[in-house]
Motif scaffolding. Structure first.
Motif, PDB file in Angstrom:
ATOM      1  N   GLU A  58       0.853  -1.189   0.000  1.00  0.00           N
ATOM      2  CA  GLU A  58       0.000   0.000   0.000  1.00  0.00           C
ATOM      3  C   GLU A  58       0.883   1.231   0.000  1.00  0.00           C
ATOM      4  O   GLU A  58       1.710   1.411   0.890  1.00  0.00           O
ATOM      5  CB  GLU A  58      -0.913   0.002   1.221  1.00  0.00           C
ATOM      6  CG  GLU A  58      -1.868   1.188   1.265  1.00  0.00           C
ATOM      7  CD  GLU A  58      -2.839   1.108   2.430  1.00  0.00           C
ATOM      8  OE1 GLU A  58      -3.760   0.276   2.365  1.00  0.00           O
ATOM      9  OE2 GLU A  58      -2.632   1.849   3.421  1.00  0.00           O
ATOM     10  N   LEU A  59       0.710   2.077  -1.004  1.00  0.00           N
ATOM     11  CA  LEU A  59       1.521   3.288  -1.127  1.00  0.00           C
ATOM     12  C   LEU A  59       0.909   4.431  -0.333  1.00  0.00           C
ATOM     13  O   LEU A  59      -0.238   4.355   0.136  1.00  0.00           O
ATOM     14  CB  LEU A  59       1.649   3.670  -2.599  1.00  0.00           C
ATOM     15  CG  LEU A  59       2.218   2.589  -3.515  1.00  0.00           C
ATOM     16  CD1 LEU A  59       2.346   3.112  -4.941  1.00  0.00           C
ATOM     17  CD2 LEU A  59       3.555   2.075  -3.007  1.00  0.00           C
ATOM     18  N   ASP A  60       1.671   5.495  -0.186  1.00  0.00           N
ATOM     19  CA  ASP A  60       1.229   6.627   0.633  1.00  0.00           C
ATOM     20  C   ASP A  60      -0.025   7.298   0.073  1.00  0.00           C
ATOM     21  O   ASP A  60      -0.772   7.934   0.816  1.00  0.00           O
ATOM     22  CB  ASP A  60       2.358   7.656   0.752  1.00  0.00           C
ATOM     23  CG  ASP A  60       3.535   7.131   1.557  1.00  0.00           C
ATOM     24  OD1 ASP A  60       3.341   6.154   2.311  1.00  0.00           O
ATOM     25  OD2 ASP A  60       4.644   7.679   1.426  1.00  0.00           O
ATOM     26  N   ASP A  61      -0.263   7.153  -1.234  1.00  0.00           N
ATOM     27  CA  ASP A  61      -1.457   7.765  -1.816  1.00  0.00           C
ATOM     28  C   ASP A  61      -2.689   6.879  -1.721  1.00  0.00           C
ATOM     29  O   ASP A  61      -3.747   7.207  -2.243  1.00  0.00           O
ATOM     30  CB  ASP A  61      -1.202   8.153  -3.280  1.00  0.00           C
ATOM     31  CG  ASP A  61      -0.945   6.935  -4.174  1.00  0.00           C
ATOM     32  OD1 ASP A  61      -1.001   5.788  -3.680  1.00  0.00           O
ATOM     33  OD2 ASP A  61      -0.691   7.134  -5.381  1.00  0.00           O
ATOM     34  N   GLY A  62      -2.531   5.714  -1.047  1.00  0.00           N
ATOM     35  CA  GLY A  62      -3.660   4.808  -0.851  1.00  0.00           C
ATOM     36  C   GLY A  62      -3.829   3.776  -1.938  1.00  0.00           C
ATOM     37  O   GLY A  62      -4.708   2.903  -1.823  1.00  0.00           O
ATOM     38  N   SER A  63      -3.004   3.822  -2.990  1.00  0.00           N
ATOM     39  CA  SER A  63      -3.087   2.810  -4.045  1.00  0.00           C
ATOM     40  C   SER A  63      -2.338   1.546  -3.615  1.00  0.00           C
ATOM     41  O   SER A  63      -1.567   1.561  -2.650  1.00  0.00           O
ATOM     42  CB  SER A  63      -2.511   3.355  -5.350  1.00  0.00           C
ATOM     43  OG  SER A  63      -1.143   3.675  -5.196  1.00  0.00           O
TER      44      SER A  63
END
Length: 206
Positions: A58-63
């Protein structure tokens, strides 16, 4: 960044080794997933990863990014440290080729044997088994071990002279084979020596 996984499982181990090779283990948060309790099959988890498997990044942008190869490629391009996926087009292609052979022929083949021809993760999770298929895949895993041994007769690592993503995948596949009680044939001395060498790397032993 967050990594949803189960510590000790073969595919999560691939991502953890990649992070350790890049010196980035402390840059992510590990979120345990209760696979034995079926958490990976819940709607909440499948919203993150429709494949319903771990690991999932899970990336910081929520993707989210799933599939170990894709996660490793992201890690390799994001963090400093030794390149695991290659520098030149030829290196990248060779590593990709060997990684796929190790994944399909060894790690996934062992997984198919484990999930289909043994009790696997138990009757609550193993609901669609085919023992004949599983046993055929065990044979594939053993043949792949022999192939990898032949590659290592001429190379220090699976894609050449440098440790790469392909080595991580094969190493995880052999660990899974241990768990599934599929031994490396005694005559495959190159593969056994390579495994001992990889086992001594700080990303694995530490």
């Amino acid at each position: 960044m967050k990594v949803y996984d189960v510590e000790g499982f073969p595919n999560p181990a691939r991502v953890r080794i990649a992070l350790a090779e890049k010196g980035a283990t402390d840059k992510v948060e590990f979120i345990p997933v209760d696979v034995m309790g079926g958490e990976h099959r819940t709607d909440a988890f499948k919203a993150k990863n429709p494949d319903a498997v771990v690991p999932c990044l899970e990336l910081d942008d929520g993707s989210h990014i799933s599939q170990c190869t894709a996660i490793t490629e992201y890690i390799d391009g994001t963090f400093d440290g030794p390149l695991l996926t290659g520098k030149t087009p030829q290196e990248r292609a060779r590593i990709s080729m060997m990684n796929l052979r190790a994944e399909s022929g060894l790690l996934n083949a062992v997984g198919d044997y484990f999930h289909h021809a043994t009790p696997g993760l138990g009757p609550d999770l193993e609901t669609d088994q085919c023992a004949e298929w599983g046993n055929k895949r065990k044979d594939v895993a053993t043949r792949t071990m022999a192939y990898l041994d032949s590659v290592l007769d001429e190379n220090d690592f699976l894609a050449g002279d440098t440790f790469s993503m392909a080595d991580i995948t094969a190493f995880a596949g052999l660990a899974f084979a241990d768990f599934a009680q599929i031994d490396i044939p005694a005559n495959l001395t190159n593969l056994s020596a390579w495994r001992a060498k990889v086992s001594a790397r700080p990303s694995v032993s530490g």
